[in-house]
Design a protein around this motif. Sequence first.
Motif, short mmCIF file in Angstrom:
data_model
loop_
_atom_site.label_atom_id
_atom_site.label_comp_id
_atom_site.label_asym_id
_atom_site.label_seq_id
_atom_site.Cartn_x
_atom_site.Cartn_y
_atom_site.Cartn_z
N PRO A 149 0.81 -1.22 0.00
CA PRO A 149 0.00 0.00 0.00
C PRO A 149 0.84 1.27 0.00
O PRO A 149 0.33 2.35 -0.31
CB PRO A 149 -0.83 -0.13 1.28
N ASP A 150 2.13 1.14 0.35
CA ASP A 150 3.01 2.31 0.35
C ASP A 150 3.30 2.83 -1.05
O ASP A 150 3.70 3.99 -1.22
CB ASP A 150 4.33 1.95 1.03
N LEU A 151 3.08 1.98 -2.07
CA LEU A 151 3.42 2.37 -3.44
C LEU A 151 2.26 2.99 -4.20
O LEU A 151 2.48 3.64 -5.23
CB LEU A 151 3.93 1.15 -4.23
N PHE A 152 1.03 2.78 -3.75
CA PHE A 152 -0.14 3.17 -4.54
C PHE A 152 -1.08 4.04 -3.71
O PHE A 152 -1.46 3.67 -2.60
CB PHE A 152 -0.87 1.92 -5.05
N ALA A 153 -1.44 5.19 -4.29
CA ALA A 153 -2.31 6.11 -3.56
C ALA A 153 -3.76 5.66 -3.57
O ALA A 153 -4.47 5.80 -2.58
CB ALA A 153 -2.19 7.51 -4.15
N LYS A 154 -4.21 5.10 -4.72
CA LYS A 154 -5.60 4.70 -4.86
C LYS A 154 -5.69 3.44 -5.72
O LYS A 154 -4.80 3.16 -6.52
CB LYS A 154 -6.45 5.83 -5.47
N LEU A 155 -6.82 2.73 -5.56
CA LEU A 155 -7.03 1.44 -6.23
C LEU A 155 -8.40 1.41 -6.87
O LEU A 155 -9.39 1.84 -6.26
CB LEU A 155 -6.92 0.31 -5.20
N VAL A 156 -8.47 0.87 -8.09
CA VAL A 156 -9.75 0.63 -8.75
C VAL A 156 -9.83 -0.83 -9.17
O VAL A 156 -8.95 -1.33 -9.89
CB VAL A 156 -9.95 1.53 -9.99
N LEU A 157 -10.87 -1.52 -8.72
CA LEU A 157 -11.15 -2.90 -9.10
C LEU A 157 -12.29 -2.87 -10.10
O LEU A 157 -13.36 -2.32 -9.81
CB LEU A 157 -11.53 -3.74 -7.88
N MET A 158 -12.09 -3.49 -11.26
CA MET A 158 -13.10 -3.44 -12.31
C MET A 158 -13.59 -4.84 -12.65
O MET A 158 -12.79 -5.73 -12.98
CB MET A 158 -12.53 -2.77 -13.57
N SER A 159 -14.90 -5.04 -12.52
CA SER A 159 -15.61 -6.21 -13.04
C SER A 159 -15.42 -7.50 -12.26
O SER A 159 -16.20 -8.43 -12.45
CB SER A 159 -15.25 -6.45 -14.52
N ALA A 160 -14.40 -7.59 -11.43
CA ALA A 160 -14.18 -8.81 -10.64
C ALA A 160 -13.99 -8.44 -9.18
O ALA A 160 -13.15 -7.59 -8.86
CB ALA A 160 -12.97 -9.58 -11.16
N PRO A 161 -14.75 -9.03 -8.27
CA PRO A 161 -14.63 -8.70 -6.85
C PRO A 161 -13.38 -9.29 -6.24
O PRO A 161 -12.75 -10.21 -6.79
CB PRO A 161 -15.89 -9.32 -6.24
N PHE A 162 -13.00 -8.77 -5.08
CA PHE A 162 -11.87 -9.29 -4.30
C PHE A 162 -12.39 -9.71 -2.93
O PHE A 162 -12.66 -8.87 -2.08
CB PHE A 162 -10.78 -8.23 -4.15
N PRO A 163 -12.55 -11.02 -2.70
CA PRO A 163 -13.17 -11.48 -1.45
C PRO A 163 -12.22 -11.52 -0.27
O PRO A 163 -12.58 -12.01 0.80
CB PRO A 163 -13.65 -12.88 -1.82
#
Length: 386
Positions: free
Chosen positions: A136-150
């Motif tokens: 998480p230290d490398l990325f400011a924001k995250l977008v998940l498209m079309s597939a969930p992350f359980p």
Amino acid sequence: MAPYNLSRGISSKLIPVRDLQIHYLEAGDSESPLILLLHGFPELSFSWRKIMVPLSSLGYHVVAPDQRGYGQTRSQNQTASSSPVTFNDDLTPFRMLNLVHDVVALVFALGHTSAALLVGHDFGSMVAAHTALIRPDLFAKLVLMSAPFPGTPSLPFNVSKGPRNAGVGGSYAPSADDLLASFDPPRKHYTTYFASPNANHDMLNANEGLHSFLRTYFHVKNADWRHNDPHPLTDASQLSRLPHYYVMPIDATMPEAVTHMASPHPTTDSESAWLPDDELVIYATEFGRTGFQGGLNWYRCMKDQRFMAELSLFGGKKIGIPAMFLSGQQDWGPFQVPGAFDKTREACPQMKDENVVFVAGAGHWVQQERPEDVVAHLTRFLQSVA
């Protein structure tokens, strides 16, 4: 290798990363903050072509790689004419932790020490989620498209006080093979099929030809196919409601399953105007050259308990950066595993309600079907206060 048919403002490059020569598409100034776009199956960096220049115009360095096993990315010691990935090759390079390592190493290889946004679509969503979870230290924001992350696989909890209790963290759906085989008519899950030895051969050698198979496969998972009416499933007994591209007739190949669904299958550009034939031919040419096995190995690793068990190292860990979920309203992807979408909200505690987006008039290929809407939502998310 045939060049991709690129819009003005997008360039095609190769860069050495770990054991790979990664091919990537690039838009914008390389000194600007990074946006990294990760494709899914059966896709390529080319899948992001419609949104790269608009995002770069906001002042970003936008990069979309062909991920490990795909397109023009290859091993450092592999030439363009070398044999493609086969079913008998070593599977370990395609496990999730190694795919995450590829992403992190690519960020540094590109000359960045952080990224403004990480976006993943389809299986790329799973890679993006694990990458944000672990770094998480490398990325400011995250977008998940079309597939969930359980969430990650669970660890046994409080076992000192008796029988094994519920684990800490998320979990992946257990194999539904026995349940699906008991249905009338009997079925099988598409991930089981993709992990089988014959899937690559079946799709490369579809009776209607590779180009027509891909046309049909893209068509039945998009908003143009009128039978897509996704909705949450309450339990595994309802898996039979899923279209055949997710829950297949038990004896069918994927070409047989989707051709039967879409019969008569699409033959003209007007039936999938978002993917005209001169763009579809890029996919057909590349997969015809490389085969599908590189991407299929990702599914094999997901079905392999050796590689899933090592992810339990992160059991109970949440994604600690602002997140968005973005999909098409006609996309079954978010609901293909009962309960997985709800677990995504649990795994991403910084995912606000306004950042759960279902785009009207789009199916599974949302960034290609409705690129203007996707750019608008990503822009809003980029400009929002964390």
